[in-house]
Design a protein around this motif. Sequence first.
Motif, PDB file in Angstrom:
ATOM      1  N   LYS A  19     -14.361  -4.526  -3.124  1.00  0.00           N
ATOM      2  CA  LYS A  19     -14.825  -5.407  -2.052  1.00  0.00           C
ATOM      3  C   LYS A  19     -14.004  -6.685  -1.993  1.00  0.00           C
ATOM      4  O   LYS A  19     -13.826  -7.265  -0.921  1.00  0.00           O
ATOM      5  CB  LYS A  19     -16.297  -5.744  -2.266  1.00  0.00           C
ATOM      6  CG  LYS A  19     -17.241  -4.570  -2.020  1.00  0.00           C
ATOM      7  CD  LYS A  19     -18.672  -4.960  -2.324  1.00  0.00           C
ATOM      8  CE  LYS A  19     -19.620  -3.774  -2.130  1.00  0.00           C
ATOM      9  NZ  LYS A  19     -21.017  -4.128  -2.483  1.00  0.00           N
ATOM     10  N   LYS A  20     -13.515  -7.136  -3.136  1.00  0.00           N
ATOM     11  CA  LYS A  20     -12.689  -8.348  -3.186  1.00  0.00           C
ATOM     12  C   LYS A  20     -11.227  -8.071  -2.825  1.00  0.00           C
ATOM     13  O   LYS A  20     -10.414  -8.990  -2.797  1.00  0.00           O
ATOM     14  CB  LYS A  20     -12.757  -8.962  -4.577  1.00  0.00           C
ATOM     15  CG  LYS A  20     -14.136  -9.460  -4.964  1.00  0.00           C
ATOM     16  CD  LYS A  20     -14.139  -9.974  -6.394  1.00  0.00           C
ATOM     17  CE  LYS A  20     -15.538 -10.408  -6.824  1.00  0.00           C
ATOM     18  NZ  LYS A  20     -15.556 -10.864  -8.240  1.00  0.00           N
ATOM     19  N   GLY A  21     -10.906  -6.805  -2.578  1.00  0.00           N
ATOM     20  CA  GLY A  21      -9.530  -6.454  -2.259  1.00  0.00           C
ATOM     21  C   GLY A  21      -8.644  -6.315  -3.477  1.00  0.00           C
ATOM     22  O   GLY A  21      -7.417  -6.212  -3.354  1.00  0.00           O
ATOM     23  N   GLN A  22      -9.240  -6.303  -4.673  1.00  0.00           N
ATOM     24  CA  GLN A  22      -8.476  -6.155  -5.911  1.00  0.00           C
ATOM     25  C   GLN A  22      -8.394  -4.665  -6.252  1.00  0.00           C
ATOM     26  O   GLN A  22      -9.267  -4.103  -6.908  1.00  0.00           O
ATOM     27  CB  GLN A  22      -9.147  -6.941  -7.034  1.00  0.00           C
ATOM     28  CG  GLN A  22      -9.223  -8.427  -6.760  1.00  0.00           C
ATOM     29  CD  GLN A  22      -9.911  -9.195  -7.873  1.00  0.00           C
ATOM     30  OE1 GLN A  22     -10.173  -8.659  -8.940  1.00  0.00           O
ATOM     31  NE2 GLN A  22     -10.206 -10.449  -7.635  1.00  0.00           N
ATOM     32  N   VAL A  23      -7.318  -4.047  -5.784  1.00  0.00           N
ATOM     33  CA  VAL A  23      -7.139  -2.611  -5.947  1.00  0.00           C
ATOM     34  C   VAL A  23      -5.746  -2.328  -6.498  1.00  0.00           C
ATOM     35  O   VAL A  23      -4.854  -3.184  -6.451  1.00  0.00           O
ATOM     36  CB  VAL A  23      -7.334  -1.877  -4.601  1.00  0.00           C
ATOM     37  CG1 VAL A  23      -8.783  -1.926  -4.169  1.00  0.00           C
ATOM     38  CG2 VAL A  23      -6.448  -2.497  -3.512  1.00  0.00           C
ATOM     39  N   ALA A  24      -5.581  -1.120  -7.022  1.00  0.00           N
ATOM     40  CA  ALA A  24      -4.293  -0.712  -7.594  1.00  0.00           C
ATOM     41  C   ALA A  24      -3.364  -0.268  -6.474  1.00  0.00           C
ATOM     42  O   ALA A  24      -3.419   0.881  -6.022  1.00  0.00           O
ATOM     43  CB  ALA A  24      -4.505   0.404  -8.610  1.00  0.00           C
ATOM     44  N   GLN A  25      -2.527  -1.177  -6.023  1.00  0.00           N
ATOM     45  CA  GLN A  25      -1.604  -0.876  -4.922  1.00  0.00           C
ATOM     46  C   GLN A  25      -0.206  -1.347  -5.288  1.00  0.00           C
ATOM     47  O   GLN A  25       0.007  -2.527  -5.581  1.00  0.00           O
ATOM     48  CB  GLN A  25      -2.077  -1.555  -3.631  1.00  0.00           C
ATOM     49  CG  GLN A  25      -1.246  -1.187  -2.427  1.00  0.00           C
ATOM     50  CD  GLN A  25      -1.883  -1.662  -1.129  1.00  0.00           C
ATOM     51  OE1 GLN A  25      -1.536  -1.203  -0.063  1.00  0.00           O
ATOM     52  NE2 GLN A  25      -2.831  -2.583  -1.227  1.00  0.00           N
ATOM     53  N   SER A  26       0.723  -0.417  -5.292  1.00  0.00           N
ATOM     54  CA  SER A  26       2.094  -0.714  -5.690  1.00  0.00           C
ATOM     55  C   SER A  26       2.954  -1.042  -4.463  1.00  0.00           C
ATOM     56  O   SER A  26       2.979  -0.282  -3.492  1.00  0.00           O
ATOM     57  CB  SER A  26       2.690   0.479  -6.447  1.00  0.00           C
ATOM     58  OG  SER A  26       4.075   0.311  -6.639  1.00  0.00           O
ATOM     59  N   LYS A  27       3.669  -2.153  -4.538  1.00  0.00           N
ATOM     60  CA  LYS A  27       4.603  -2.521  -3.460  1.00  0.00           C
ATOM     61  C   LYS A  27       5.800  -1.574  -3.418  1.00  0.00           C
ATOM     62  O   LYS A  27       6.379  -1.359  -2.351  1.00  0.00           O
ATOM     63  CB  LYS A  27       5.077  -3.959  -3.663  1.00  0.00           C
ATOM     64  CG  LYS A  27       3.962  -4.996  -3.574  1.00  0.00           C
ATOM     65  CD  LYS A  27       4.509  -6.387  -3.819  1.00  0.00           C
ATOM     66  CE  LYS A  27       3.390  -7.435  -3.761  1.00  0.00           C
ATOM     67  NZ  LYS A  27       3.902  -8.802  -4.054  1.00  0.00           N
ATOM     68  N   GLU A  28       6.135  -1.041  -4.591  1.00  0.00           N
ATOM     69  CA  GLU A  28       7.301  -0.148  -4.651  1.00  0.00           C
ATOM     70  C   GLU A  28       7.035   1.154  -3.884  1.00  0.00           C
ATOM     71  O   GLU A  28       7.961   1.754  -3.336  1.00  0.00           O
ATOM     72  CB  GLU A  28       7.643   0.174  -6.104  1.00  0.00           C
ATOM     73  CG  GLU A  28       7.921  -1.038  -6.968  1.00  0.00           C
ATOM     74  CD  GLU A  28       9.045  -1.897  -6.418  1.00  0.00           C
ATOM     75  OE1 GLU A  28       9.950  -1.343  -5.764  1.00  0.00           O
ATOM     76  OE2 GLU A  28       9.006  -3.117  -6.618  1.00  0.00           O
ATOM     77  N   VAL A  29       5.777   1.589  -3.843  1.00  0.00           N
ATOM     78  CA  VAL A  29       5.447   2.793  -3.073  1.00  0.00           C
ATOM     79  C   VAL A  29       5.696   2.543  -1.591  1.00  0.00           C
ATOM     80  O   VAL A  29       6.250   3.394  -0.885  1.00  0.00           O
ATOM     81  CB  VAL A  29       3.972   3.187  -3.319  1.00  0.00           C
ATOM     82  CG1 VAL A  29       3.554   4.309  -2.371  1.00  0.00           C
ATOM     83  CG2 VAL A  29       3.784   3.640  -4.765  1.00  0.00           C
ATOM     84  N   HIS A  30       5.291   1.368  -1.107  1.00  0.00           N
ATOM     85  CA  HIS A  30       5.539   1.023   0.292  1.00  0.00           C
ATOM     86  C   HIS A  30       7.043   0.992   0.580  1.00  0.00           C
ATOM     87  O   HIS A  30       7.497   1.520   1.601  1.00  0.00           O
ATOM     88  CB  HIS A  30       4.930  -0.341   0.608  1.00  0.00           C
ATOM     89  CG  HIS A  30       3.441  -0.320   0.733  1.00  0.00           C
ATOM     90  ND1 HIS A  30       2.792   0.095   1.869  1.00  0.00           N
ATOM     91  CD2 HIS A  30       2.474  -0.660  -0.148  1.00  0.00           C
ATOM     92  CE1 HIS A  30       1.489   0.010   1.692  1.00  0.00           C
ATOM     93  NE2 HIS A  30       1.265  -0.450   0.478  1.00  0.00           N
ATOM     94  N   THR A  31       7.800   0.371  -0.318  1.00  0.00           N
ATOM     95  CA  THR A  31       9.254   0.259  -0.112  1.00  0.00           C
ATOM     96  C   THR A  31       9.909   1.639  -0.080  1.00  0.00           C
ATOM     97  O   THR A  31      10.709   1.947   0.822  1.00  0.00           O
ATOM     98  CB  THR A  31       9.877  -0.588  -1.232  1.00  0.00           C
ATOM     99  OG1 THR A  31       9.261  -1.877  -1.253  1.00  0.00           O
ATOM    100  CG2 THR A  31      11.376  -0.746  -1.011  1.00  0.00           C
ATOM    101  N   ALA A  32       9.570   2.482  -1.063  1.00  0.00           N
ATOM    102  CA  ALA A  32      10.173   3.819  -1.136  1.00  0.00           C
ATOM    103  C   ALA A  32       9.760   4.669   0.055  1.00  0.00           C
ATOM    104  O   ALA A  32      10.594   5.372   0.655  1.00  0.00           O
ATOM    105  CB  ALA A  32       9.766   4.502  -2.441  1.00  0.00           C
ATOM    106  N   LEU A  33       8.497   4.608   0.418  1.00  0.00           N
ATOM    107  CA  LEU A  33       8.014   5.412   1.544  1.00  0.00           C
ATOM    108  C   LEU A  33       8.638   4.955   2.853  1.00  0.00           C
ATOM    109  O   LEU A  33       9.019   5.777   3.711  1.00  0.00           O
ATOM    110  CB  LEU A  33       6.486   5.318   1.616  1.00  0.00           C
ATOM    111  CG  LEU A  33       5.786   6.253   2.611  1.00  0.00           C
ATOM    112  CD1 LEU A  33       6.080   7.705   2.263  1.00  0.00           C
ATOM    113  CD2 LEU A  33       4.283   6.002   2.609  1.00  0.00           C
ATOM    114  N   LEU A  34       8.761   3.651   3.011  1.00  0.00           N
ATOM    115  CA  LEU A  34       9.355   3.111   4.235  1.00  0.00           C
ATOM    116  C   LEU A  34      10.829   3.477   4.348  1.00  0.00           C
ATOM    117  O   LEU A  34      11.308   3.897   5.422  1.00  0.00           O
ATOM    118  CB  LEU A  34       9.177   1.587   4.271  1.00  0.00           C
ATOM    119  CG  LEU A  34       9.603   0.878   5.549  1.00  0.00           C
ATOM    120  CD1 LEU A  34       8.783   1.363   6.737  1.00  0.00           C
ATOM    121  CD2 LEU A  34       9.440  -0.635   5.400  1.00  0.00           C
TER     122      LEU A  34
END
Length: 354
Positions: free
Chosen positions: A23-38
């Motif tokens: 709920k606080k937005g504290q989740v396991a999210q990797s920036k590198e996944v976004h970069t690689a996928l993009l």
Amino acid sequence: MAEEQDQERTEQATQKRREDFRKKGQVAQSKEVHTALLLTSALLLWYFYLPFFWPRLQFLVADIWRRAGEIDVTGDSVYDLALALLQQVGMLLAPLLLMVLVVGALGSIMQIGFLLTTKPLEPDLSKLNPIQGAKKFFSKRSAVEVVKSLAKVGLVGFVAFKTVHASFAESVLLVDAPLGETVRFLGRIAGLVLFKSCGVLVVLALFDYLFVRWEMEQRMKMTKQEIKEEFKETEGDPHLKARVRSIQQEMARKRMMAEVPKADVVVTNPTHLSVALKYDRETMLAPQVVAKGADHLAMKIREIAREHKVVMVENVPVARALYQLEVGQTIPEEMFTAVAEILAYVYSVKKKSF
């Protein structure tokens, strides 16, 4: 509170704690996944889109040069030209922009599912504290991010260098080659560098995603005291619940004892059981258990029965069978005969007393 802070976080996060973090937005999210996928999506789109994009771009540039000498330089003409150019470029770049939006959303959904929260946008005055801000620059997390960035740059740079170095001998031969051949060579090398770099980023993204999930699990871990406090919040204080349960049992016991004087008979086991039965032909289909007890409570039932002259019958097997029933429950059919004999005896005793 000091004791709680000294405790180690050794307990796995509960479902409630996970939901609170989410709920606080504290989740396991990797920036590198976004970069690689993009980057991967951009390369694939560009590979299939280039045969359509390049001729359109050539036509647009040629059209501008062709019309450049025919346009009168006025405010309106420059505005119309800029608007037309913006529309044409926008149409050419629209698939790329749409791809960025779709892949950006898809990257988040793949990692954390659908999540919409405004909690991270709420103002937090603690973030304005310069001391706390300075601590972030020298924190363990910042050091890890620096190491990951250096590793990414180093690996991508090494792959790019090895790719270019492998084609160095071939590039020397381009000195006397036509311009088109040189452009095609540079495009091919650039494509190889990008695709290999993309592969490196995908591998790094996988490891980074696993690390981010592990790091989040460590952050969500709880102390034993936090587990207890959360249990109190969700389930209630166990001491208070025990007290309430004790009060409820005492009230139920008093109501049950109030029914003993109204009973027709108390069936006893001479050692420790007492069961009070009541039967009203007009309102009941069969006798009902109105009170029961063991040990001290059994003695109390007998005491009340004596005070109100309720007949007591000693019958060990019947008493044991009746004790298995709940208070207010009608006796089962298989016990009709045994209970009927007891009630017949009771009624005969009452007639003799009169």
